[in-house]
Scaffold this motif. Structure first.
Motif, PDB file in Angstrom:
ATOM      1  N   PRO A  79       0.822  -1.210   0.000  1.00  0.00           N
ATOM      2  CA  PRO A  79       0.000   0.000   0.000  1.00  0.00           C
ATOM      3  C   PRO A  79       0.861   1.267   0.000  1.00  0.00           C
ATOM      4  O   PRO A  79       1.908   1.307   0.653  1.00  0.00           O
ATOM      5  N   GLN A  80       0.389   2.291  -0.701  1.00  0.00           N
ATOM      6  CA  GLN A  80       1.166   3.524  -0.832  1.00  0.00           C
ATOM      7  C   GLN A  80       0.657   4.655   0.060  1.00  0.00           C
ATOM      8  O   GLN A  80       1.068   5.805  -0.112  1.00  0.00           O
ATOM      9  N   GLU A  81      -0.229   4.343   1.008  1.00  0.00           N
ATOM     10  CA  GLU A  81      -0.587   5.339   2.007  1.00  0.00           C
ATOM     11  C   GLU A  81       0.667   5.715   2.789  1.00  0.00           C
ATOM     12  O   GLU A  81       1.518   4.878   3.076  1.00  0.00           O
ATOM     13  N   ALA A  82       0.774   6.997   3.153  1.00  0.00           N
ATOM     14  CA  ALA A  82       2.009   7.503   3.757  1.00  0.00           C
ATOM     15  C   ALA A  82       2.415   6.724   5.005  1.00  0.00           C
ATOM     16  O   ALA A  82       3.593   6.398   5.184  1.00  0.00           O
ATOM     17  N   ARG A  83       1.466   6.405   5.872  1.00  0.00           N
ATOM     18  CA  ARG A  83       1.804   5.674   7.101  1.00  0.00           C
ATOM     19  C   ARG A  83       2.418   4.318   6.785  1.00  0.00           C
ATOM     20  O   ARG A  83       3.382   3.894   7.428  1.00  0.00           O
ATOM     21  N   PHE A  87       6.284   3.480   7.601  1.00  0.00           N
ATOM     22  CA  PHE A  87       6.494   2.394   8.558  1.00  0.00           C
ATOM     23  C   PHE A  87       7.361   1.301   7.957  1.00  0.00           C
ATOM     24  O   PHE A  87       8.315   0.831   8.588  1.00  0.00           O
ATOM     25  N   ARG A  88       7.050   0.902   6.725  1.00  0.00           N
ATOM     26  CA  ARG A  88       7.854  -0.147   6.090  1.00  0.00           C
ATOM     27  C   ARG A  88       9.310   0.276   5.956  1.00  0.00           C
ATOM     28  O   ARG A  88      10.231  -0.497   6.273  1.00  0.00           O
ATOM     29  N   MET A  89       9.538   1.494   5.478  1.00  0.00           N
ATOM     30  CA  MET A  89      10.914   1.916   5.232  1.00  0.00           C
ATOM     31  C   MET A  89      11.698   2.080   6.529  1.00  0.00           C
ATOM     32  O   MET A  89      12.855   1.661   6.629  1.00  0.00           O
ATOM     33  N   VAL A  90      11.077   2.679   7.531  1.00  0.00           N
ATOM     34  CA  VAL A  90      11.774   2.860   8.815  1.00  0.00           C
ATOM     35  C   VAL A  90      12.066   1.508   9.452  1.00  0.00           C
ATOM     36  O   VAL A  90      13.150   1.281  10.001  1.00  0.00           O
ATOM     37  N   LEU A  91      11.104   0.599   9.384  1.00  0.00           N
ATOM     38  CA  LEU A  91      11.311  -0.739   9.943  1.00  0.00           C
ATOM     39  C   LEU A  91      12.448  -1.442   9.223  1.00  0.00           C
ATOM     40  O   LEU A  91      13.344  -2.029   9.862  1.00  0.00           O
ATOM     41  N   ALA A 106       7.692 -13.361   5.818  1.00  0.00           N
ATOM     42  CA  ALA A 106       7.363 -14.790   5.712  1.00  0.00           C
ATOM     43  C   ALA A 106       6.525 -15.257   6.898  1.00  0.00           C
ATOM     44  O   ALA A 106       5.624 -16.091   6.759  1.00  0.00           O
ATOM     45  N   GLU A 107       6.809 -14.710   8.068  1.00  0.00           N
ATOM     46  CA  GLU A 107       6.115 -15.153   9.285  1.00  0.00           C
ATOM     47  C   GLU A 107       4.839 -14.365   9.563  1.00  0.00           C
ATOM     48  O   GLU A 107       3.885 -14.903  10.137  1.00  0.00           O
ATOM     49  N   LEU A 108       4.822 -13.087   9.165  1.00  0.00           N
ATOM     50  CA  LEU A 108       3.700 -12.216   9.536  1.00  0.00           C
ATOM     51  C   LEU A 108       2.831 -11.800   8.355  1.00  0.00           C
ATOM     52  O   LEU A 108       1.761 -11.237   8.546  1.00  0.00           O
ATOM     53  N   GLY A 109       3.305 -12.047   7.134  1.00  0.00           N
ATOM     54  CA  GLY A 109       2.582 -11.570   5.967  1.00  0.00           C
ATOM     55  C   GLY A 109       3.035 -10.169   5.590  1.00  0.00           C
ATOM     56  O   GLY A 109       3.916  -9.585   6.242  1.00  0.00           O
ATOM     57  N   PRO A 110       2.467  -9.599   4.532  1.00  0.00           N
ATOM     58  CA  PRO A 110       2.857  -8.257   4.088  1.00  0.00           C
ATOM     59  C   PRO A 110       2.752  -7.247   5.234  1.00  0.00           C
ATOM     60  O   PRO A 110       1.781  -7.246   5.998  1.00  0.00           O
ATOM     61  N   VAL A 111       3.740  -6.375   5.339  1.00  0.00           N
ATOM     62  CA  VAL A 111       3.796  -5.414   6.440  1.00  0.00           C
ATOM     63  C   VAL A 111       2.919  -4.208   6.120  1.00  0.00           C
ATOM     64  O   VAL A 111       3.148  -3.500   5.139  1.00  0.00           O
ATOM     65  N   THR A 112       1.902  -4.002   6.939  1.00  0.00           N
ATOM     66  CA  THR A 112       1.099  -2.777   6.894  1.00  0.00           C
ATOM     67  C   THR A 112       0.906  -2.307   8.330  1.00  0.00           C
ATOM     68  O   THR A 112       0.957  -3.111   9.278  1.00  0.00           O
ATOM     69  N   TRP A 113       0.648  -1.015   8.486  1.00  0.00           N
ATOM     70  CA  TRP A 113       0.474  -0.494   9.839  1.00  0.00           C
ATOM     71  C   TRP A 113      -0.795  -1.066  10.486  1.00  0.00           C
ATOM     72  O   TRP A 113      -0.804  -1.426  11.661  1.00  0.00           O
ATOM     73  N   ALA A 114      -1.873  -1.187   9.711  1.00  0.00           N
ATOM     74  CA  ALA A 114      -3.139  -1.668  10.273  1.00  0.00           C
ATOM     75  C   ALA A 114      -3.054  -3.123  10.727  1.00  0.00           C
ATOM     76  O   ALA A 114      -3.704  -3.516  11.700  1.00  0.00           O
TER      77      ALA A 114
END
Length: 338
Positions: A79-83, A87-91, A106-114
């Motif tokens: 997703p390209q929402e700013a949050r 979050f992805r880049m800082v992480l 692999a363990e958690l699935g695609p990283v999104t803030w929600a």
């Protein structure tokens, strides 16, 4: 051999270039040729034993393997929402290691803030840490932000989460330049000048920001060492201006030395790239110019070059740059010196 290099004036200060100054430009041209050779799945230029024996980053920071992964797989995949993007880049940058990112996904699935699950993420990294798995890149030291976590990686997860809860994504969108982005990042624990600048550049690769890489630069420790070797103690305190001088005059020096520099799809070296090249020429000069000292006292290059068994993936750059297809065509058409 080139003629003697005349003194330079930077920010009103007269500097006397050492032989490492010309090595800077020769190294840049040779390293860029090696980059295109590797894109063609060829061995790098064999005429430079230092370059072929040791590992050096690319002239263009965005062309390095980790940066390429950060741009394509972290910044623009998902997703390209700013949050989400921030979050992805800082992480990712908190560990700066591709394997750690892949493990989390692999363990958690695609990283999104929600969908982020802090306890599950900590458990994944705890298990990897107990198994002796390296979670951090050895490229540079990533200090702990000391936010109260039981382990360093707990604190880095907390840091990324804290930034989003603080509204960093929204603040970045209101920023007026890289200097302001840097200042926002620099306010967080564990992010000194060097890391805050690195994070700023990586965030600027994403769809959230689009500032010129010639707006702002911070000379890291390696770059300051390389500048010292090129110009001696006279450059102390004006390192950022020296980097700007190199950026502004690059074509003149390549021409002066009779060098063909294969720019990245027509994109000139920017401030971050010239900063990066000072880090690399600092290492290169330990072997090429052992008599010229920097400030760190280091005398050898740690990392040896080992060719990967996998071909380099097709290059991919921020869409706003408009150079991806040009670089791919350039790599296909170039006859790289052997």
């Amino acid at each position: 051999m080139s003629e003697s290099i005349p003194d330079l004036t930077v920010l009103g200060r007269r500097l006397q270039p050492s032989p490492v100054f010309d090595t800077y430009w020769r190294f840049a041209a040779a390293r860029q040729d090696a980059y295109f050779a590797r894109l063609r799945n060829c061995e790098p230029v064999a005429s430079d034993p230092i370059l072929t024996a040791h590992r050096f980053t690319n002239c263009y920071r965005a062309a390095d393997r980790v940066s390429q992964f950060a741009i394509h797989d972290v910044g623009y995949r998902g997703p390209q929402e700013a949050r989400d993007v921030v979050f992805r880049m800082v992480l990712f940058k908190s560990f700066n290691k591709i394997d750690t990112w892949r493990l989390l996904e692999a363990e958690l699935g695609p990283v999104t803030w929600a969908s982020w699950r802090p306890a599950a993420a900590r458990a994944v990294l705890d298990a990897a840490w107990r198994a002796g798995r390296a979670l951090y890149s050895p490229a540079y030291v990533i200090p702990p932000p000391r936010l109260g976590g039981a382990r360093k990686h707990h604190d880095h997860l907390l840091l990324a989460e804290t930034m989003i809860r603080d509204g960093l994504a929204e603040k970045l969108q209101d920023a007026h330049g890289l200097a302001q982005v840097f200042a926002l990042l620099r306010s967080y624990p564990g992010l000194g000048d060097f890391l805050a600048f690195q994070f700023a550049i990586d965030l600027n690769y994403t769809s959230v920001l689009d500032f010129s890489e010639n707006d702002f630069v911070v000379a890291g420790p390696g770059a300051r060492d390389g500048i010292r070797k090129c110009f001696g103690p006279g450059a102390r305190g004006i390192e950022d201006a020296v980097i700007a001088y190199m950026t502004d005059t690059q074509e003149a020096h390549f021409t002066r030395l009779g060098l063909r520099f294969a720019s990245l799809g027509g994109r000139r070296l920017h401030l971050v790239d010239c900063q990066n090249l000072f880090c690399e020429v600092d290492k290169y000069a330990r072997v090429a110019h052992p008599d010229i000292a920097g400030t760190s006292g280091r005398t050898r290059i740690k990392q040896q070059y080992r060719r990967s068994g996998e071909p380099m993936p097709a290059p991919w750059f921020p869409p706003e740059w408009g150079i991806t297809e040009a670089v791919r065509a350039q790599a296909s058409a170039m006859v790289v010196p052997r």
